[in-house]
Design an enzyme around this catalytic site. Structure first.
Site, PDB file in Angstrom:
ATOM      1  N   LYS A   1      -1.676  -2.252  -1.685  1.00 21.63           N
ATOM      2  CA  LYS A   1      -1.645  -3.710  -1.678  1.00 21.63           C
ATOM      3  C   LYS A   1      -1.194  -4.309  -0.432  1.00 21.63           C
ATOM      4  O   LYS A   1      -1.236  -3.659   0.628  1.00 21.63           O
ATOM      5  CB  LYS A   1      -0.376  -4.093  -2.676  1.00 21.63           C
ATOM      6  CG  LYS A   1      -0.733  -3.597  -4.032  1.00 21.63           C
ATOM      7  CD  LYS A   1       0.691  -4.131  -4.832  1.00 21.63           C
ATOM      8  CE  LYS A   1       0.281  -3.622  -6.310  1.00 21.63           C
ATOM      9  NZ  LYS A   1       1.658  -3.986  -7.242  1.00 21.63           N
TER      10      LYS A   1
ATOM     11  N   GLU B   1     -10.447  -0.598 -15.572  1.00 23.80           N
ATOM     12  CA  GLU B   1     -10.094  -1.198 -14.065  1.00 23.80           C
ATOM     13  C   GLU B   1     -11.164  -0.502 -12.987  1.00 23.80           C
ATOM     14  O   GLU B   1     -11.688  -1.095 -12.051  1.00 23.80           O
ATOM     15  CB  GLU B   1      -8.688  -0.677 -13.689  1.00 23.80           C
ATOM     16  CG  GLU B   1      -7.792  -1.588 -14.433  1.00 23.80           C
ATOM     17  CD  GLU B   1      -6.316  -1.186 -13.975  1.00 23.80           C
ATOM     18  OE1 GLU B   1      -5.308  -1.920 -14.850  1.00 23.80           O
ATOM     19  OE2 GLU B   1      -5.908  -0.237 -13.052  1.00 23.80           O
TER      20      GLU B   1
ATOM     21  N   TYR C   1      -5.672  -9.022 -13.331  1.00 24.79           N
ATOM     22  CA  TYR C   1      -4.201  -9.204 -13.759  1.00 24.79           C
ATOM     23  C   TYR C   1      -4.415  -9.987 -15.055  1.00 24.79           C
ATOM     24  O   TYR C   1      -2.998 -10.334 -15.330  1.00 24.79           O
ATOM     25  CB  TYR C   1      -3.152  -9.511 -12.587  1.00 24.79           C
ATOM     26  CG  TYR C   1      -2.892  -8.636 -11.637  1.00 24.79           C
ATOM     27  CD1 TYR C   1      -2.149  -7.522 -12.314  1.00 24.79           C
ATOM     28  CD2 TYR C   1      -3.386  -8.733 -10.150  1.00 24.79           C
ATOM     29  CE1 TYR C   1      -1.742  -6.574 -11.198  1.00 24.79           C
ATOM     30  CE2 TYR C   1      -2.993  -7.801  -9.533  1.00 24.79           C
ATOM     31  CZ  TYR C   1      -2.159  -6.758  -9.716  1.00 24.79           C
ATOM     32  OH  TYR C   1      -1.711  -5.473  -9.156  1.00 24.79           O
TER      33      TYR C   1
ATOM     34  N   ARG D   1       6.820   4.038  -3.512  1.00 22.08           N
ATOM     35  CA  ARG D   1       7.602   2.761  -3.453  1.00 22.08           C
ATOM     36  C   ARG D   1       8.903   2.932  -2.929  1.00 22.08           C
ATOM     37  O   ARG D   1       9.248   2.190  -2.187  1.00 22.08           O
ATOM     38  CB  ARG D   1       7.689   2.137  -4.916  1.00 22.08           C
ATOM     39  CG  ARG D   1       5.970   1.549  -5.298  1.00 22.08           C
ATOM     40  CD  ARG D   1       6.102   1.337  -6.915  1.00 22.08           C
ATOM     41  NE  ARG D   1       5.059   0.614  -6.882  1.00 22.08           N
ATOM     42  CZ  ARG D   1       4.347   0.436  -8.398  1.00 22.08           C
ATOM     43  NH1 ARG D   1       5.136   0.926  -9.330  1.00 22.08           N
ATOM     44  NH2 ARG D   1       3.609  -0.406  -8.654  1.00 22.08           N
TER      45      ARG D   1
ATOM     46  N   HIS E   1      -0.904  -0.007  -6.498  1.00 21.16           N
ATOM     47  CA  HIS E   1      -0.707  -0.154  -7.808  1.00 21.16           C
ATOM     48  C   HIS E   1      -1.655   1.143  -8.428  1.00 21.16           C
ATOM     49  O   HIS E   1      -2.302   1.698  -7.860  1.00 21.16           O
ATOM     50  CB  HIS E   1      -1.957  -1.167  -8.254  1.00 21.16           C
ATOM     51  CG  HIS E   1      -2.648  -1.449  -9.562  1.00 21.16           C
ATOM     52  ND1 HIS E   1      -2.101  -1.862 -10.707  1.00 21.16           N
ATOM     53  CD2 HIS E   1      -3.545  -0.712 -10.205  1.00 21.16           C
ATOM     54  CE1 HIS E   1      -2.854  -1.513 -11.721  1.00 21.16           C
ATOM     55  NE2 HIS E   1      -3.749  -0.972 -11.314  1.00 21.16           N
TER      56      HIS E   1
ATOM     57  N   ASN F   1       5.247  -4.398  -3.572  1.00 19.34           N
ATOM     58  CA  ASN F   1       5.713  -3.044  -3.795  1.00 19.34           C
ATOM     59  C   ASN F   1       4.494  -1.704  -3.649  1.00 19.34           C
ATOM     60  O   ASN F   1       4.339  -0.696  -4.183  1.00 19.34           O
ATOM     61  CB  ASN F   1       6.082  -2.760  -5.117  1.00 19.34           C
ATOM     62  CG  ASN F   1       5.054  -2.983  -6.443  1.00 19.34           C
ATOM     63  OD1 ASN F   1       3.866  -3.355  -6.052  1.00 19.34           O
ATOM     64  ND2 ASN F   1       5.433  -2.990  -7.624  1.00 19.34           N
TER      65      ASN F   1
HETATM   66  P1  ATP Z   1       1.098  -1.871 -10.923  1.00 21.23           P
HETATM   67  O1  ATP Z   1       0.482  -2.576 -12.295  1.00 21.23           O
HETATM   68  O2  ATP Z   1       0.812  -2.863  -9.662  1.00 21.23           O
HETATM   69  O3  ATP Z   1       0.757  -0.382 -10.926  1.00 21.23           O
HETATM   70  P2  ATP Z   1       3.308  -1.503 -12.467  1.00 21.23           P
HETATM   71  O4  ATP Z   1       2.512  -1.176 -13.505  1.00 21.23           O
HETATM   72  O5  ATP Z   1       4.478  -0.764 -12.093  1.00 21.23           O
HETATM   73  O6  ATP Z   1       2.577  -1.932 -11.071  1.00 21.23           O
HETATM   74  P3  ATP Z   1       3.601  -4.043 -13.958  1.00 21.23           P
HETATM   75  O7  ATP Z   1       4.570  -4.560 -14.911  1.00 21.23           O
HETATM   76  O8  ATP Z   1       2.109  -3.704 -14.533  1.00 21.23           O
HETATM   77  O9  ATP Z   1       4.164  -2.908 -12.811  1.00 21.23           O
HETATM   78  O10 ATP Z   1       3.338  -5.442 -12.934  1.00 21.23           O
HETATM   79  C1  ATP Z   1       2.407  -5.458 -12.013  1.00 21.23           C
HETATM   80  C2  ATP Z   1       2.692  -6.144 -10.714  1.00 21.23           C
HETATM   81  O11 ATP Z   1       3.336  -7.214 -10.886  1.00 21.23           O
HETATM   82  C3  ATP Z   1       3.869  -5.179 -10.170  1.00 21.23           C
HETATM   83  O12 ATP Z   1       3.320  -3.988  -9.286  1.00 21.23           O
HETATM   84  C4  ATP Z   1       4.558  -6.037  -8.993  1.00 21.23           C
HETATM   85  O13 ATP Z   1       3.716  -6.195  -7.874  1.00 21.23           O
HETATM   86  C5  ATP Z   1       4.513  -7.253  -9.989  1.00 21.23           C
HETATM   87  N1  ATP Z   1       5.632  -7.512 -10.602  1.00 21.23           N
HETATM   88  C6  ATP Z   1       6.183  -6.792 -11.617  1.00 21.23           C
HETATM   89  N2  ATP Z   1       7.232  -7.357 -12.036  1.00 21.23           N
HETATM   90  C7  ATP Z   1       7.717  -8.133 -11.431  1.00 21.23           C
HETATM   91  C8  ATP Z   1       8.727  -9.205 -11.431  1.00 21.23           C
HETATM   92  N3  ATP Z   1       9.869  -9.107 -12.177  1.00 21.23           N
HETATM   93  N4  ATP Z   1       8.882 -10.027 -10.334  1.00 21.23           N
HETATM   94  C9  ATP Z   1       7.883  -9.964  -9.452  1.00 21.23           C
HETATM   95  N5  ATP Z   1       6.624  -9.300  -9.529  1.00 21.23           N
HETATM   96  C10 ATP Z   1       6.698  -8.443 -10.398  1.00 21.23           C
HETATM   97 MG    MG Z   2       0.787  -2.119 -14.376  1.00 16.39          MG
END
Ligand code: ATP
Ligand code: MG
Length: 140
Positions: free
Chosen positions: A11, A128, A51, A104, A117, A114
């Protein structure tokens, strides 16, 4: 165990800090092979589409702004149980909850910024990968 593919992204917080190599080393160290890779800068429309599943979530607009704020490096990773293995080496979404040694835990700035992805299921990985790569760009 099955040979699988998953979509990975480094990212903008990580490309800005010039730590893409350190992150790829972690992925390779976890037994994952980069079989496609490119560095791109997303338009707002591309980030919104990727997203879309999160569009009702309160963090959606901020996430789209963050993911279009700088370059990202997207990859197709291949390996045994690649989806789960990648999620494991990534660590929890919130870096404060991520296990020691994960990407992370070591590199993420906060729950949004973070660093990486990874697809969360084989089904979503296929979707994807098709969204981000042409079949001709995947050269395992
Ligand atoms: P990714 O999809 O990026 O691999 P993930 O599956 O661990 O991460 P998701 O729940 O899919 O997490 O959320 C997608 C992304 O949205 C997260 O990686 C983070 O960058 C952002 N995100 C998730 N939760 C929050 C939150 N509470 N506040 C701000 N940003 C968030
Ligand atoms: Mg995710």
């Amino acid at each position: 165990m099955a040979l699988e593919r998953t979509l990975s992204m480094i990212k903008p917080d990580a490309t800005a800090r010039n730590i893409t190599g350190a992150i790829i080393a972690k992925l390779e160290g976890a037994g994952l092979r980069v079989i496609a890779q490119k560095r791109v800068k997303w338009s707002e429309a591309q980030a919104q589409k990727f997203y879309e599943v999160h569009k009702e979530r309160p963090f959606y607009n901020d996430l789209v702004a963050f993911m279009t704020s700088g370059p990202i490096v997207m990859q197709v990773l291949e390996g045994e149980d690649a989806v789960a293995r990648n999620r494991e080496v990534m660590g929890a979404t919130n870096p404060q909850e991520a296990d020691e040694g994960t990407i992370r835990a070591e590199f993420a700035e906060n729950i949004e910024r973070n660093s990486v992805h990874g697809s969360d299921s084989a089904e979503n990985a296929a979707i994807e990968i098709a969204l981000c790569f042409d079949e001709s760009e995947i050269v395992g």
